[in-house]
Motif scaffolding. Structure first.
Motif, PDB file in Angstrom:
ATOM      1  N   LEU A   1       0.825  -1.210   0.000  1.00 18.84           N
ATOM      2  CA  LEU A   1       0.000   0.000   0.000  1.00 18.84           C
ATOM      3  C   LEU A   1       0.863   1.265   0.000  1.00 18.84           C
ATOM      4  O   LEU A   1       0.512   2.259  -0.640  1.00 18.84           O
ATOM      5  N   VAL A   2       1.998   1.211   0.685  1.00  9.54           N
ATOM      6  CA  VAL A   2       2.919   2.360   0.663  1.00  9.54           C
ATOM      7  C   VAL A   2       3.421   2.580  -0.760  1.00  9.54           C
ATOM      8  O   VAL A   2       3.389   3.694  -1.277  1.00  9.54           O
ATOM      9  N   SER A   3       3.860   1.518  -1.391  1.00  7.80           N
ATOM     10  CA  SER A   3       4.342   1.640  -2.761  1.00  7.80           C
ATOM     11  C   SER A   3       3.216   2.078  -3.697  1.00  7.80           C
ATOM     12  O   SER A   3       3.415   2.922  -4.573  1.00  7.80           O
ATOM     13  N   TYR A   4       2.020   1.534  -3.484  1.00  8.16           N
ATOM     14  CA  TYR A   4       0.868   1.903  -4.307  1.00  8.16           C
ATOM     15  C   TYR A   4       0.556   3.395  -4.199  1.00  8.16           C
ATOM     16  O   TYR A   4       0.163   4.023  -5.181  1.00  8.16           O
ATOM     17  N   SER A   5       0.767   3.960  -3.018  1.00  9.15           N
ATOM     18  CA  SER A   5       0.485   5.389  -2.844  1.00  9.15           C
ATOM     19  C   SER A   5       1.364   6.251  -3.749  1.00  9.15           C
ATOM     20  O   SER A   5       1.021   7.385  -4.053  1.00  9.15           O
ATOM     21  N   TYR A   6       2.475   5.708  -4.207  1.00 11.49           N
ATOM     22  CA  TYR A   6       3.356   6.440  -5.125  1.00 11.49           C
ATOM     23  C   TYR A   6       3.095   6.070  -6.587  1.00 11.49           C
ATOM     24  O   TYR A   6       2.930   6.937  -7.436  1.00 11.49           O
ATOM     25  N   VAL A   7       3.079   4.776  -6.876  1.00 12.37           N
ATOM     26  CA  VAL A   7       3.004   4.348  -8.281  1.00 12.37           C
ATOM     27  C   VAL A   7       1.582   4.169  -8.798  1.00 12.37           C
ATOM     28  O   VAL A   7       1.381   4.070 -10.013  1.00 12.37           O
TER      29      VAL A   7
ATOM     30  N   GLU B   1       2.425  -3.236  -9.924  1.00  6.32           N
ATOM     31  CA  GLU B   1       3.748  -2.628  -9.864  1.00  6.32           C
ATOM     32  C   GLU B   1       4.206  -2.488  -8.409  1.00  6.32           C
ATOM     33  O   GLU B   1       5.372  -2.727  -8.087  1.00  6.32           O
ATOM     34  N   ALA B   2       3.300  -2.120  -7.517  1.00  3.82           N
ATOM     35  CA  ALA B   2       3.624  -1.968  -6.098  1.00  3.82           C
ATOM     36  C   ALA B   2       4.086  -3.309  -5.521  1.00  3.82           C
ATOM     37  O   ALA B   2       5.074  -3.373  -4.780  1.00  3.82           O
ATOM     38  N   GLU B   3       3.392  -4.384  -5.853  1.00  2.00           N
ATOM     39  CA  GLU B   3       3.789  -5.707  -5.370  1.00  2.00           C
ATOM     40  C   GLU B   3       5.160  -6.096  -5.923  1.00  2.00           C
ATOM     41  O   GLU B   3       5.984  -6.668  -5.202  1.00  2.00           O
TER      42      GLU B   3
END
Length: 180
Positions: free
Chosen positions: A22-28, A33-35
């Motif tokens: 979810l942290v990565s998803y908040s950017y990308v 891609e976040a996974e």
């Protein structure tokens, strides 16, 4: 010791995987891609188990690595989009001639720089070398490199006037952005 660390990382992965995604998803803004980013970061951490011993807070380290990797992918995607958009524009023959004339004018201005300033400018600006490497190559100090770059830009600003100098700077910026 490495088995203990890899078990700790595995436990962190199982406990915090969704949160990190979810942290990565908040950017990308793309869950697949976040996974991928989270898995890539954890794979890199596992590959560097010897260095992990030196990290005091592995959870924070992984969190920051995920954030930085997400930002890096965003920048890369942004550059790729800009490159694609710039490829869509098809210059006319006239635009090509104008660009050629500007390039010739700028190259003439570069030729008018003193030899040492010209060489430093070529190494640092055109070839993208770091100040330290240029200093070593020319057997001069880093401060001398900085002095010659400043002198070169100042001279070019006077010779090229504002329009061509801005054109030179924008060209250099686009070259460096594509190089990264």
């Amino acid at each position: 010791m490495n088995n203990c660390i890899s078990k700790e990382i595995e436990d962190l992965f199982l406990t915090h995987y969704r949160e990190w995604c979810l942290v990565s998803y908040s950017y990308v803004e793309n869950m697949d891609e976040a996974e991928d980013i989270v898995q890539d970061v954890l794979e890199k951490v596992l590959c560097k188990l010897d260095d992990v011993n030196k990290i005091l807070d592995i959870k924070s380290y992984i969190f920051v690595a995920i954030k930085n990797t997400s930002l890096k992918r965003l920048r890369k995607a942004s550059k790729l989009t800009k490159m694609i958009e710039s490829d869509i524009f098809i210059p006319s023959h006239e635009d090509g001639l104008i660009a050629f004339e500007k390039s010739a004018y700028i190259l003439d201005a570069l030729g008018s720089l003193p030899d040492q300033s010209k060489r430093v400018f070529e190494l640092c600006v055109l070839e993208g070398l770091k100040y330290e490497v240029a200093a070593d190559t020319l057997n001069i100090s880093i401060n001398t490199v900085k002095y010659h770059l400043k002198k070169g830009f100042k001279t070019l600003r006077v010779i090229l006037h504002n329009q061509y100098f801005i054109s030179l700077i924008s060209t250099l910026i686009s070259v460096f952005l594509l190089a990264e």
